[in-house]
Design a protein around this motif. Structure first.
Motif, PDB file in Angstrom:
ATOM      1  N   ASP A 132      49.831  56.981  42.915  1.00 47.10           N
ATOM      2  CA  ASP A 132      49.916  56.977  44.373  1.00 47.10           C
ATOM      3  C   ASP A 132      49.495  55.650  44.998  1.00 47.10           C
ATOM      4  N   ALA A 133      49.812  55.502  46.295  1.00 48.97           N
ATOM      5  CA  ALA A 133      49.457  54.292  47.025  1.00 48.97           C
ATOM      6  C   ALA A 133      47.944  54.132  47.123  1.00 48.97           C
ATOM      7  N   GLU A 134      47.216  55.241  47.152  1.00 48.75           N
ATOM      8  CA  GLU A 134      45.754  55.207  47.092  1.00 48.75           C
ATOM      9  C   GLU A 134      45.331  55.778  45.746  1.00 48.75           C
ATOM     10  N   PRO A 135      44.852  54.958  44.829  1.00 49.46           N
ATOM     11  CA  PRO A 135      44.513  55.437  43.481  1.00 49.46           C
ATOM     12  C   PRO A 135      43.428  56.504  43.510  1.00 49.46           C
ATOM     13  N   SER A 136      43.455  57.375  42.518  1.00 54.06           N
ATOM     14  CA  SER A 136      42.427  58.400  42.384  1.00 54.06           C
ATOM     15  C   SER A 136      41.089  57.760  42.043  1.00 54.06           C
ATOM     16  N   ARG A 137      40.003  58.513  42.245  1.00 55.05           N
ATOM     17  CA  ARG A 137      38.667  57.993  41.935  1.00 55.05           C
ATOM     18  C   ARG A 137      38.540  57.618  40.458  1.00 55.05           C
ATOM     19  N   VAL A 138      39.106  58.459  39.603  1.00 58.39           N
ATOM     20  CA  VAL A 138      39.027  58.186  38.168  1.00 58.39           C
ATOM     21  C   VAL A 138      39.756  56.893  37.827  1.00 58.39           C
ATOM     22  N   ASN A 139      40.935  56.693  38.411  1.00 59.38           N
ATOM     23  CA  ASN A 139      41.680  55.465  38.119  1.00 59.38           C
ATOM     24  C   ASN A 139      40.965  54.226  38.653  1.00 59.38           C
ATOM     25  N   ARG A 140      40.345  54.341  39.826  1.00 60.37           N
ATOM     26  CA  ARG A 140      39.610  53.205  40.376  1.00 60.37           C
ATOM     27  C   ARG A 140      38.438  52.834  39.465  1.00 60.37           C
ATOM     28  N   TRP A 141      37.779  53.850  38.941  1.00 60.25           N
ATOM     29  CA  TRP A 141      36.671  53.608  38.011  1.00 60.25           C
ATOM     30  C   TRP A 141      37.190  52.996  36.706  1.00 60.25           C
ATOM     31  N   ALA A 142      38.218  53.592  36.126  1.00 55.55           N
ATOM     32  CA  ALA A 142      38.750  53.124  34.847  1.00 55.55           C
ATOM     33  C   ALA A 142      39.405  51.755  34.970  1.00 55.55           C
ATOM     34  N   GLY A 143      39.906  51.432  36.157  1.00 54.31           N
ATOM     35  CA  GLY A 143      40.533  50.131  36.361  1.00 54.31           C
ATOM     36  C   GLY A 143      39.590  48.963  36.157  1.00 54.31           C
ATOM     37  N   LYS A 144      38.283  49.228  36.220  1.00 52.35           N
ATOM     38  CA  LYS A 144      37.289  48.169  36.049  1.00 52.35           C
ATOM     39  C   LYS A 144      37.201  47.682  34.605  1.00 52.35           C
ATOM     40  N   PHE A 145      37.606  48.547  33.659  1.00 45.77           N
ATOM     41  CA  PHE A 145      37.549  48.116  32.258  1.00 45.77           C
ATOM     42  C   PHE A 145      38.900  48.194  31.550  1.00 45.77           C
ATOM     43  N   ALA A 146      39.946  48.597  32.279  1.00 45.19           N
ATOM     44  CA  ALA A 146      41.277  48.720  31.671  1.00 45.19           C
ATOM     45  C   ALA A 146      41.840  47.349  31.289  1.00 45.19           C
ATOM     46  N   THR A 147      42.585  47.323  30.201  1.00 43.64           N
ATOM     47  CA  THR A 147      43.255  46.095  29.765  1.00 43.64           C
ATOM     48  C   THR A 147      44.385  45.734  30.721  1.00 43.64           C
ATOM     49  N   LYS A 148      45.123  46.755  31.160  1.00 41.87           N
ATOM     50  CA  LYS A 148      46.203  46.576  32.129  1.00 41.87           C
ATOM     51  C   LYS A 148      46.214  47.758  33.092  1.00 41.87           C
ATOM     52  N   VAL A 149      46.698  47.519  34.325  1.00 45.43           N
ATOM     53  CA  VAL A 149      46.843  48.573  35.328  1.00 45.43           C
ATOM     54  C   VAL A 149      48.252  48.498  35.902  1.00 45.43           C
ATOM     55  N   ALA A 150      49.004  49.589  35.789  1.00 43.20           N
ATOM     56  CA  ALA A 150      50.349  49.673  36.362  1.00 43.20           C
ATOM     57  C   ALA A 150      50.276  50.500  37.643  1.00 43.20           C
ATOM     58  N   ILE A 151      50.915  50.023  38.706  1.00 39.30           N
ATOM     59  CA  ILE A 151      50.866  50.736  39.990  1.00 39.30           C
ATOM     60  C   ILE A 151      52.272  51.061  40.477  1.00 39.30           C
ATOM     61  N   SER A 152      52.387  52.204  41.166  1.00 39.16           N
ATOM     62  CA  SER A 152      53.675  52.622  41.716  1.00 39.16           C
ATOM     63  C   SER A 152      53.959  51.985  43.072  1.00 39.16           C
ATOM     64  N   PHE A 153      52.909  51.793  43.878  1.00 34.62           N
ATOM     65  CA  PHE A 153      53.062  51.271  45.234  1.00 34.62           C
ATOM     66  C   PHE A 153      52.279  49.965  45.365  1.00 34.62           C
ATOM     67  N   PRO A 154      52.829  48.959  46.023  1.00 35.58           N
ATOM     68  CA  PRO A 154      52.152  47.656  46.097  1.00 35.58           C
ATOM     69  C   PRO A 154      50.769  47.724  46.745  1.00 35.58           C
ATOM     70  N   GLU A 155      50.557  48.675  47.673  1.00 33.10           N
ATOM     71  CA  GLU A 155      49.266  48.793  48.358  1.00 33.10           C
ATOM     72  C   GLU A 155      48.122  49.093  47.400  1.00 33.10           C
ATOM     73  N   ALA A 156      48.417  49.707  46.266  1.00 26.93           N
ATOM     74  CA  ALA A 156      47.367  50.084  45.313  1.00 26.93           C
ATOM     75  C   ALA A 156      46.743  48.872  44.633  1.00 26.93           C
ATOM     76  N   ALA A 157      47.388  47.723  44.703  1.00 25.75           N
ATOM     77  CA  ALA A 157      46.890  46.528  44.005  1.00 25.75           C
ATOM     78  C   ALA A 157      45.509  46.115  44.491  1.00 25.75           C
ATOM     79  N   THR A 158      45.181  46.393  45.753  1.00 27.34           N
ATOM     80  CA  THR A 158      43.904  45.955  46.316  1.00 27.34           C
ATOM     81  C   THR A 158      42.711  46.667  45.688  1.00 27.34           C
ATOM     82  N   TYR A 159      42.951  47.761  44.970  1.00 24.89           N
ATOM     83  CA  TYR A 159      41.859  48.540  44.381  1.00 24.89           C
ATOM     84  C   TYR A 159      41.499  48.076  42.967  1.00 24.89           C
ATOM     85  N   PHE A 160      42.268  47.131  42.410  1.00 22.11           N
ATOM     86  CA  PHE A 160      42.076  46.749  41.018  1.00 22.11           C
ATOM     87  C   PHE A 160      41.944  45.229  40.867  1.00 22.11           C
TER      88      PHE A 160
END
Length: 380
Positions: A132-160
């Protein structure tokens, strides 16, 4: 080579996993890799047949849910689910220690937390896919240590973190990528000379959409045919009420209600439709955009979920859709907006072009390629 998927329990999280798994198999054949072992960790299989068809082994995982409202019952269930999540995490660490996948892909939802935490503890590479355009809490947390993050909506980029995020779009299953155009009118019992309106409330249906469509039926059917996915639980009620509403209508045969549209029926409906009215789940939005169809989207109210509202307006900024908030979604507004779009070919053309521009038909292959790159390098 072992790849582990983990998600929440909704179709919006599950179906992209299937699309990515399809692309993994396709790329493995092209690159002549050894066929990987695929696993899916979640509280339930969601669709066991699709898992089987894609050679994915289901791994049941205990996980609690975090309820956001402040009621006493929510506090109680949150407390109980804390222990469920703790147990799920212990079990996941044990499982991943022996399974030791080469890479884990998390697609959001609280049910993915135990597996992602286990991967973090065991230093297994993680890719996050944010639906989603606003990532879930779990994804926001996991994005801090993920090797890569794929997003569906460009607005989600600001969270990672900027150095790991990629705008891929939402993976769409191969079975839904291309509308069917031959034999559709005979199969769906439609008249080729009357424009078709496709109403989608998701696989579970949407009561608010159903109510408004029923209220607008007599007027809409004067000019259009309607394919209406009501949701399997709603089909009996909707069909019965429609029969009464249209008892004196000369165009009652133009209304085609279905409890659920399978992949073939959905592709045929997409091939026949001139306009789609839908909820604003990421999966629905990217299916509509891949089909290149103008649309009207009605997001779930923000009081229930912020996800669909942000998705809807992200899609609308491209010019591909019109957003109608649920409290404004009345029969009169629906009739007016449908007429405004379908009666003007220039508006339809602009929306169709914008929809295709918003789509990302290679999303599944892009994410699958990243998974395989990490899995191959981790395997060495």
């Amino acid at each position: 080579m072992k790849i582990l998927f983990t998600t929440g329990g909704s179709g919006g999280h599950f179906y992209p996993i299937i699309a990515i798994a399809e692309a993994v198999h396709e790329l493995v054949r092209e690159k002549k890799y050894v066929e990987p072992q695929l696993f899916y960790a979640a509280p339930d299989p969601y669709d066991a047949d699709l898992l089987f068809m894609n050679d994915i082994t289901f791994l049941p995982t205990a996980a609690g849910k975090l309820r956001r409202d402040s009621s006493a019952s929510s506090y109680l269930f949150n407390f109980i689910d804390l222990f469920k999540t703790l147990w799920g995490t212990i079990k996941s660490v044990w499982r991943l220690f022996f399974l030791y996948p080469d890479v884990v892909l998390g697609a959001g939802g609280y049910a993915s937390f135990p597996t992602l935490l286990a991967a973090r503890i065991l230093r297994i590479p993680v890719i996050i896919y944010s639906t989603d355009a606003e990532p879930s809490r779990v994804n926001r947390w996991a994005g801090k240590f993920a090797t890569k993050v794929a997003i569906s909506f460009p607005e989600a980029a600001t969270y990672f973190p900027k150095d790991v995020v990629a705008y891929t779009g939402n993976p769409v299953r191969k079975a839904l990528l291309t509308p069917v155009r031959s034999g559709i009118y005979e199969f769906l019992k439609l008249k080729s000379e009357v424009p078709v309106l496709l109403i989608l409330g998701g696989s579970q249906g949407a009561t608010a959409l159903n109510e408004t469509v029923l209220g607008a039926l007599p007027t809409l059917l004067e000019k259009y045919q309607i394919i209406h996915q009501t949701g399997a639980l709603n089909i009996t009620e909707v069909t019965g009420r429609a029969r009464i509403i249209l008892s004196n209508s000369p165009h009652a045969d133009r209304y085609k209600p279905f409890g659920y549209l399978d992949a073939l029926a959905m592709r045929m409906a997409a091939g026949a439709a001139k306009l789609v009215v839908s909820r604003a789940g990421a999966g629905s939005i990217f299916e509509i955009s891949t089909w290149g169809l103008p649309s009207i989207v009605v997001p779930i109210p923000q009081s229930i979920s912020h996800d669909q509202t942000r998705n809807a307006y992200s899609f609308a900024r491209s010019g591909a859709t019109v957003v109608i908030e649920q409290n404004n979604f009345t029969p009169g507004v629906l009739v007016s907006e449908v007429g405004r779009i379908l009666d003007h070919s220039d508006i339809m053309q602009k929306m169709s072009v914008a929809a295709r521009g918003f789509s990302r038909p290679d999303a599944a292959r892009t994410i699958a390629a990243a998974l395989l790159d990490i899995a191959v390098s981790h395997e060495k």
